[in-house]
Design an enzyme around this catalytic site. Structure first.
Site, PDB file in Angstrom:
ATOM      1  N   ARG A  69     -12.846  -5.331  -6.514  1.00  9.69           N
ATOM      2  CA  ARG A  69     -12.503  -6.043  -5.276  1.00  9.69           C
ATOM      3  C   ARG A  69     -13.778  -6.396  -4.510  1.00  9.69           C
ATOM      4  O   ARG A  69     -14.661  -5.551  -4.311  1.00  9.69           O
ATOM      5  CB  ARG A  69     -11.597  -5.194  -4.384  1.00  9.69           C
ATOM      6  CG  ARG A  69     -10.264  -4.823  -4.973  1.00  9.69           C
ATOM      7  CD  ARG A  69      -9.304  -4.337  -3.892  1.00  9.69           C
ATOM      8  NE  ARG A  69      -9.937  -3.413  -2.963  1.00  9.69           N
ATOM      9  CZ  ARG A  69      -9.388  -3.012  -1.806  1.00  9.69           C
ATOM     10  NH1 ARG A  69      -8.212  -3.477  -1.450  1.00  9.69           N
ATOM     11  NH2 ARG A  69     -10.011  -2.153  -1.028  1.00  9.69           N
ATOM     12  N   ASP A  78       2.738  -5.901   8.112  1.00  8.60           N
ATOM     13  CA  ASP A  78       1.504  -5.123   8.066  1.00  8.60           C
ATOM     14  C   ASP A  78       0.347  -6.113   7.929  1.00  8.60           C
ATOM     15  O   ASP A  78       0.246  -6.833   6.933  1.00  8.60           O
ATOM     16  CB  ASP A  78       1.542  -4.163   6.872  1.00  8.60           C
ATOM     17  CG  ASP A  78       0.321  -3.245   6.796  1.00  8.60           C
ATOM     18  OD1 ASP A  78      -0.766  -3.669   7.225  1.00  8.60           O
ATOM     19  OD2 ASP A  78       0.456  -2.120   6.294  1.00  8.60           O
ATOM     20  N   TYR A  96     -10.271  -1.090  11.378  1.00  9.37           N
ATOM     21  CA  TYR A  96     -11.554  -0.717  10.785  1.00  9.37           C
ATOM     22  C   TYR A  96     -11.973  -1.619   9.635  1.00  9.37           C
ATOM     23  O   TYR A  96     -13.022  -1.404   9.037  1.00  9.37           O
ATOM     24  CB  TYR A  96     -11.546   0.746  10.320  1.00  9.37           C
ATOM     25  CG  TYR A  96     -10.343   1.165   9.504  1.00  9.37           C
ATOM     26  CD1 TYR A  96     -10.231   0.827   8.164  1.00  9.37           C
ATOM     27  CD2 TYR A  96      -9.329   1.913  10.084  1.00  9.37           C
ATOM     28  CE1 TYR A  96      -9.139   1.223   7.417  1.00  9.37           C
ATOM     29  CE2 TYR A  96      -8.227   2.319   9.354  1.00  9.37           C
ATOM     30  CZ  TYR A  96      -8.139   1.970   8.019  1.00  9.37           C
ATOM     31  OH  TYR A  96      -7.046   2.359   7.281  1.00  9.37           O
ATOM     32  N   LYS A  97     -11.186  -2.642   9.324  1.00  6.68           N
ATOM     33  CA  LYS A  97     -11.558  -3.574   8.261  1.00  6.68           C
ATOM     34  C   LYS A  97     -12.259  -4.781   8.889  1.00  6.68           C
ATOM     35  O   LYS A  97     -13.408  -4.696   9.309  1.00  6.68           O
ATOM     36  CB  LYS A  97     -10.327  -3.962   7.450  1.00  6.68           C
ATOM     37  CG  LYS A  97      -9.611  -2.771   6.790  1.00  6.68           C
ATOM     38  CD  LYS A  97      -8.445  -3.231   5.957  1.00  6.68           C
ATOM     39  CE  LYS A  97      -7.580  -2.076   5.467  1.00  6.68           C
ATOM     40  NZ  LYS A  97      -8.294  -1.126   4.608  1.00  6.68           N
ATOM     41  N   PHE A 121       0.865  -1.171   0.000  1.00  8.02           N
ATOM     42  CA  PHE A 121       0.000   0.000   0.000  1.00  8.02           C
ATOM     43  C   PHE A 121       0.910   1.232   0.000  1.00  8.02           C
ATOM     44  O   PHE A 121       1.914   1.267   0.717  1.00  8.02           O
ATOM     45  CB  PHE A 121      -0.887  -0.014   1.252  1.00  8.02           C
ATOM     46  CG  PHE A 121      -1.928   1.061   1.266  1.00  8.02           C
ATOM     47  CD1 PHE A 121      -3.057   0.950   0.473  1.00  8.02           C
ATOM     48  CD2 PHE A 121      -1.781   2.179   2.060  1.00  8.02           C
ATOM     49  CE1 PHE A 121      -4.027   1.945   0.470  1.00  8.02           C
ATOM     50  CE2 PHE A 121      -2.747   3.181   2.075  1.00  8.02           C
ATOM     51  CZ  PHE A 121      -3.873   3.064   1.282  1.00  8.02           C
TER      52      PHE A 121
END
Length: 422
Positions: free
Chosen positions: A387, A201, A226-227, A132
């Site tokens: 996605r 990560d 938050y995922k 990312f």
């Protein structure tokens, strides 16, 4: 009723996690199919009431007393211990606070400093070239600040890229674009064999699959909440520092919250013991306690059960896509082997489709926007990747079948419209 619709019903009927769906705020049976939990998890039903109490009573009535009486002060470690089992860590090694980016910086600079305790010549940082973007930005800044050379490599290239100069390696457990799951155990072992330190990560793996930080000897790890952990937009991230490294972990961001005597207000810095060293400033109490409430949905759930359902969901989605979507319309970028797959499926739109209604170049954006209009919520990555994230705590097999059917219908309509224009 199609065979796949019938199969979805049978799979839902024996789903041991099906009851967990009721613990989330979701649209009704005919509402949206939410397949974007890999970007933002759904709201657990217990969060609004908890946040209301924190605001009205803890802050509104008790005010400063809540730091002690309601446990605000110890929240970063307490909630860290709640997350620890979900990433395969024993208590006392995870602290919650700050953003993922800030924690990447702490972990990576801390890793370089650990490496230089035994080898002053270690002046190179390897970073996942497919990472990312922010991780790459942070790695570049950390390299400049520590006098290191930054070397981007793909995860598969890491073993051959390691050497006597390598200080630290920053890797993603799951590729955010393709959903590819990288081999954390073997890559960590290779990093250690070279005398370097591994920083992982976990943003796209924590809460979706077993991580095994302790079992595989990971040095440091970071992740968002938050995922798949459903902590809410902007919920605080976390930092893992392996227990035997904590007394040597030298954070580049020492703050009063990580001081051995935080209220001593001393001019000289003395780090606290344990995971507390990962703290910096005053915790974000509102979002942190919302996260704590959200984590209650994990009561009675094992990560192994979540992983089993995740693989079943993604397998079924690919089966439905293969049945419903005409050949050549999409290309699956997510690895088919279970050992290489996270909890999302990434599909590349065929170049012959693109933005048919807009008459423009191939892009996944218009396709996903129309899917959302149909009630199937996923996301896309420019220019051509769709996605779909599968959160096993609230996604069912009927959701999966409906999503694949809607995708097929949308792609068929787009193709027909393009043919008509031609």
């Amino acid at each position: 009723m199609s065979e796949l619709t019938e199969k979805a019903g049978k799979l839902d009927a024996v789903d041991e996690l099906a009851a967990k769906r009721a613990e989330f705020v979701l649209d009704g049976p005919e509402g949206a199919v939410y397949l974007d939990g890999n970007s933002l998890g759904a709201l657990p039903v217990g969060v609004p009431g908890r946040v209301a109490d924190v605001v009205a009573r803890q802050w509104g009535e008790l005010r400063i007393r809540s730091w002690t009486e309601e446990g605000w002060w110890t929240a970063p470690e307490r909630i860290g211990d709640r997350i620890a089992p979900l990433v395969g860590a024993a208590a006392g090694q995870v602290v919650v606070g700050d953003s993922t980016s800030v924690n990447v910086f702490k972990a990576l600079v801390g890793a370089v400093r650990l490496a230089r305790e035994t080898g002053a010549g270690r002046d190179e940082i390897l970073v996942d070239a497919t990472t990312f973007p922010t991780d790459g930005y942070i790695a570049g800044s950390a390299a400049r600040m520590t006098g290191c050379t930054l070397r981007p490599v793909t995860p598969s290239e890491v073993p051959d890229a390691l050497g006597e100069r390598t200080a630290a390696v920053l890797l993603n457990h799951v590729d955010y674009r393709t959903g590819r799951l990288h081999d954390l155990p073997s890559l960590t072992a290779a990093v250690h064999a070279a005398g370097a330190y591994a920083v992982w990560d976990l943003c796209h793996s924590a809460g979706a699959l077993p991580v095994g930080l302790d079992a595989h000897g990971v040095d440091l790890a970071v992740g968002c909440t938050y995922k798949y952990l459903n902590g809410g937009p902007g919920s605080p991230a976390y930092l893992y520092v392996r227990a035997d490294l904590q007394d040597r972990f030298d954070s580049p961001l020492p703050g009063w919250n990580s001081h051995a005597e935080p209220f001593g207000m001393r001019s000289d810095y003395e780090p606290a013991e344990g995971a507390v060293r990962g703290r910096v400033g005053t915790p974000d109490i509102l979002s942190m306690l919302a996260l704590e409430a959200a984590l209650e949905v994990w009561d009675g759930v094992t990560v192994e059960a979540v992983r089993a359902k995740s693989l079943a969901l993604t397998d079924f989605f690919l089966e439905c896509v293969g049945e419903y979507v005409p050949e050549g319309r999409v290309e699956c970028l997510t690895p088919l082997p279970h050992a290489e797959r996270g909890s999302q499926v990434a599909l590349r739109c065929s170049p012959t489709l693109g933005s048919a209604r807009a008459g423009g170049a191939p892009t996944a954006g218009p396709v996903m926007r129309r899917l959302i209009e149909r009630g199937v919520v996923g996301d896309f990555r420019h220019p051509d990747v769709l996605r779909f994230g599968f959160t096993p705590l609230y996604v069912g097999f009927a959701d999966v079948e409906r999503a694949a059917r809607a995708l097929a219908e949308e792609l068929s309509e787009a193709t027909a419209e393009r043919s008509h224009r031609v």
